[in-house]
Enzyme design. Structure first.
Site, PDB file in Angstrom:
ATOM      1  N   ASP A   1       0.822  -1.212   0.000  1.00  0.00           N
ATOM      2  CA  ASP A   1       0.000   0.000   0.000  1.00  0.00           C
ATOM      3  C   ASP A   1       0.860   1.268   0.000  1.00  0.00           C
ATOM      4  O   ASP A   1       2.064   1.228   0.297  1.00  0.00           O
ATOM      5  CB  ASP A   1      -0.876  -0.031   1.266  1.00  0.00           C
ATOM      6  CG  ASP A   1      -2.244   0.605   1.051  1.00  0.00           C
ATOM      7  OD1 ASP A   1      -2.363   1.454   0.156  1.00  0.00           O
ATOM      8  OD2 ASP A   1      -3.172   0.256   1.788  1.00  0.00           O
TER       9      ASP A   1
ATOM     10  N   ASP B   1     -10.871   1.837  -3.099  1.00  0.00           N
ATOM     11  CA  ASP B   1     -11.377   1.532  -1.759  1.00  0.00           C
ATOM     12  C   ASP B   1     -12.900   1.493  -1.743  1.00  0.00           C
ATOM     13  O   ASP B   1     -13.498   1.063  -0.763  1.00  0.00           O
ATOM     14  CB  ASP B   1     -10.889   2.573  -0.743  1.00  0.00           C
ATOM     15  CG  ASP B   1      -9.501   2.232  -0.239  1.00  0.00           C
ATOM     16  OD1 ASP B   1      -8.966   1.174  -0.638  1.00  0.00           O
ATOM     17  OD2 ASP B   1      -8.942   3.016   0.554  1.00  0.00           O
TER      18      ASP B   1
HETATM   19  C1  GLA Z   1      -5.753   1.813   2.226  1.00  0.00           C
HETATM   20  C2  GLA Z   1      -6.156   0.643   1.349  1.00  0.00           C
HETATM   21  C3  GLA Z   1      -7.217  -0.158   2.043  1.00  0.00           C
HETATM   22  C4  GLA Z   1      -6.669  -0.658   3.367  1.00  0.00           C
HETATM   23  C5  GLA Z   1      -6.195   0.518   4.202  1.00  0.00           C
HETATM   24  C6  GLA Z   1      -5.473   0.048   5.448  1.00  0.00           C
HETATM   25  O1  GLA Z   1      -6.793   2.713   2.358  1.00  0.00           O
HETATM   26  O2  GLA Z   1      -6.590   1.090   0.095  1.00  0.00           O
HETATM   27  O3  GLA Z   1      -7.628  -1.241   1.244  1.00  0.00           O
HETATM   28  O4  GLA Z   1      -5.626  -1.558   3.130  1.00  0.00           O
HETATM   29  O5  GLA Z   1      -5.303   1.350   3.474  1.00  0.00           O
HETATM   30  O6  GLA Z   1      -5.036   1.083   6.227  1.00  0.00           O
END
Ligand code: GLA
Length: 719
Positions: free
Chosen positions: A451, A516
């Site tokens: 990420d 997300d």
């Molecule tokens: C980001 C990712 C999510 C999740 C969060 C965790 O927003 O896109 O899918 O993994 O971080 O903090």
């Protein structure tokens, strides 16, 4: 066209030819369109392209070269922009060498002997997919330093009938939104300075004719394979010529070349189709499938994920996680991904990033017991990391506050409570490699979700220089080193959803977390935009919670599940909240996904032209023997009954058996149970045979459905 004269270079795919005239000082693309026969020559093109002296203009028109320069007198956006102590700004390299590396693979060297600067264009056309890779490299052979302000990968002339732009914009949880506009005199410019590919400026552009749509017409596609800053320029000049240019956006002083040093642009991937936007995408998909997706990953069906994020967030408890893994396995999941929250101090998003050690508070015996449970349930185990980031509230930051990118004395900007590590520092790179490597060595981890949850607003390194370029290169090196140490580990590229989706990162990763937002209606738009340059198997798509956590929209299971069939499927919710009916439908979708993933992950995508209240797509196997189509209603139709649904990409002459495979007949959303209980046409159609030509030309009448419902059809050729 043949390369009969060595001063014309011709590259051809199955459907297109691109011809470069190298007879003058600078190489320029003079033809890029439908594939040419041998009878067409470069000389003919030069004659047909002759432009007279325009009033109040240079007596000889300045070429629209692959790298046009100010030194040549070019007054559009230059292909290179340099400065130094003397006259480097006016450099004008001229062709000095043409090399044929192989068929469809050429290197053109240009030299400015006065300023001792060289540019090298490398062009490679993939003949199966019609995707051209092109880069430009700049070498400084002079004694004095050269500051590179801009070095585009290439400049492509665009014919006058293709001056309608499709660009991409967006935001967190709303990525890959396409916008359309007609080109005007002047420039369409997108600059991304976020230090990652970004949610709001995907590095892609399509130029089309006024009438091109998903299924017919001419279009040119461009994508820059780069995960840092970028710039896109599409200009229509006063003399009527138009071009597209793309490259890495360099910050002041970011690249300074001393004697013998060089800079190479990221690769620009360009392609042309005269069969519509879906066919242009199919070309990109084919390219990605044969050049970017690893064979080992291709050989294995993409497993159904269960991801913990929207299920438990930071609330890590081993017994709960084991229970979720058991439930996930029982409905058909094949991979369990433990998301954020497993490492020390990570109770929420204010602390812990950088301290990549398992939190003994929640995992007193490490991750071993959970992983054993997950494996015993028949699932693979994956783990979340955000390696480039650090929370000021972490042991790592307390020990090494100097490891972050910053521009002192400017205050750092708060952004999810985290700062960015300078990966170009050897100690940082080594620390991150050691931490991830040791976890991958200690535990049976076969998947990483990688990420990156903030922009790089203050990208200064220890010497005070801007560092996005070096950061991006170091990020690729770190991925490459981990991959070579753990070749069986797959990596997902995520940046708060789809903020890092590009072919640069794809050279090192295996899946993209698209967004997300797990809201199925939002997903239809996001996934459509994503599909322009990426095939379905790379698109992470999860069934989310009933009440979407981001939009707070309540969406039934049948609709939520329907959108995940066309990507790499997963689930991301608290499975304990599912009702018995929801479990029936979710299980049915997992079964369907497993049955059809081979087709979805290898077939040709057709985005369909439908009225605004509908959304539809199809995936047709390459031999046209099988297909899946989906039709979703996102709003009410303006008429009392919806429109027809026109299939696409089928064999006209073939006969197909049509089955309605979604909603599942065993679930609560099969249309017969609609509130009004109107009889639908579906039972009559289901299982019947239809000719390809009728399915495409007459189309199928869609029954009355309430919004937020999807139908999925399976077609199997029977003759
Ligand atoms: C980001 C990712 C999510 C999740 C969060 C965790 O927003 O896109 O899918 O993994 O971080 O903090």
């Amino acid at each position: 066209m043949s390369n009969s004269s060595h001063n014309y270079i011709s590259l051809s795919g199955r459907n297109s030819s691109l011809v470069i005239d190298c007879n003058n000082e600078t190489p320029q693309i003079i033809y890029w369109r439908e594939r040419l026969s041998k009878q067409s020559t470069g000389q003919m093109m030069d004659l047909l392209r002759l432009r007279q002296e325009a009033p109040a203009s240079p007596m000889q028109e300045i070429a629209l070269a692959i790298t046009p320069t100010t030194g040549q007198g070019y007054i559009g956006h230059p292909g290179i922009s340099l400065h130094g102590d003397t006259d480097q700004w006016s450099a004008a390299p001229e062709i000095s060498k043409l090399e044929t590396v192989a068929a469809n693979h050429y290197v053109i060297t240009n030299t400015d002997s006065s300023r001792q600067l060289t540019t090298i264009h490398t062009l490679k056309m993939d003949s199966d997919s019609d995707v051209l890779e092109i880069t430009t490299k700049l070498i400084n052979n002079s004694e004095s330093a050269v500051h590179v302000d801009w070095c585009a990968a290439a400049t492509f002339p665009i014919p006058s009938n293709c001056q309608h732009i499709i660009g991409f914009e967006g935001h967190w949880s709303g990525e890959f939104q396409e916008h359309q506009l007609e080109q005007h005199f002047g420039s369409y410019v997108r600059e991304n300075r976020r230090g990652r590919t970004s949610h709001d400026s995907f590095p892609g552009l399509i130029m089309r004719t006024k009438n091109t749509d998903q299924l017919q017409g001419e279009a040119y596609g461009f994508h820059l394979g780069w995960s840092g800053n970028h710039k896109i320029v599409a200009e229509k000049m006063g003399d009527g010529r138009a071009y597209v240019q793309m490259g890495e956006l360099l910050l002041p002083g970011e690249i300074i070349l001393q004697k013998g040093q060089s800079y190479q642009s990221p690769t620009l991937y360009a392609s042309y189709s005269n069969q519509g936007l879906s066919s242009l995408s199919q070309q990109y998909h084919q390219y990605v499938r044969s050049h970017l997706i690893r064979q080992t990953v291709k050989n294995k069906p993409r497993p159904v994920h269960y991801n913990t994020w929207e299920g438990i967030y930071f609330d890590h408890d081993q017994e709960t996680l084991k229970d979720l893994a058991t439930r996930a396995a029982s409905i058909g999941a094949e991979r369990f991904v433990l998301d954020d929250g497993w490492f020390i101090g990570r109770n929420d998003d204010t602390a812990g990033l950088g301290d990549w050690y398992v939190d003994q508070q929640y995992y007193p015996h490490g991750l071993g017991p959970l992983i054993e449970h997950v494996k015993a349930a028949g699932l693979e185990f994956g783990l979340w990391f955000e390696p480039e980031m650090i929370n000021p509230n972490s042991d790592l930051f307390r020990a090494h506050p100097e490891w972050v990118l910053s521009t002192p004395p400017n205050p750092q900007l708060g952004f999810r409570n985290q700062l960015v590590l300078d990966l170009s520092r050897t100690q940082v790179f080594d620390y991150l490699f050691e931490r991830i490597n040791s976890l991958l060595t200690e535990y049976d981890i076969s998947y990483i979700k990688w990420d990156m949850n903030r922009d790089i607003n203050h990208p200064g390194d220890a010497s005070g220089k801007p560092a996005i370029h070096n950061q991006t290169r170091a990020f690729y090196r770190l991925l490459a080193k981990l991959k070579s140490a753990h070749p069986n580990v797959e990596i997902e590229s995520c940046a708060s959803g789809g903020g890092r989706a590009d072919y640069g990162v794809l050279a090192h990763t295996d899946r993209i977390w698209t967004s997300d937002s797990n809201d199925a209606l939002e997903r239809l738009k996001i996934q459509k935009g994503f599909s322009y340059f990426f095939p379905a198997e790379l698109m992470g798509t999860h069934v989310g919670p009933r009440d979407c956590h981001i939009t707070h929209r309540t969406i039934n299971m049948a609709m939520r599940a329907s959108v995940v069939l066309f990507g790499h499927m997963g689930m991301e919710m608290d499975l304990r909240e599912l009702t018995a009916d929801e479990i029936v439908e979710l299980k049915a979708m997992i079964t369907l996904y497993k049955k059809h993933r081979h087709l979805v992950h290898s077939g040709d995508l057709f985005r369909l032209e439908l009225p605004e209240y509908m959304h539809g797509l199809g995936i047709v196997s390459q031999d046209k023997s099988e297909a899946l189509f989906s039709c979703s209603l996102v709003a009410c139709s303006p008429a009392s009954l919806p429109d027809q649904f026109f299939f696409a990409g089928l064999d006209k002459k073939a006969l197909y058996e049509l089955q309605i495979i979604w909603p599942t007949k065993s679930g609560e959303h099969w249309p017969k149970a609609s509130v009004f209980n109107f009889k639908t046409n579906l039972p009559e159609i289901d299982g019947k045979q239809f000719s390809g030509e009728l399915l495409m030309q007459l189309g199928m009448q869609i029954p009355l459905l309430t919004p937020q419902n999807s139908l999925i059809f399976h077609l199997a050729r029977i003759n």
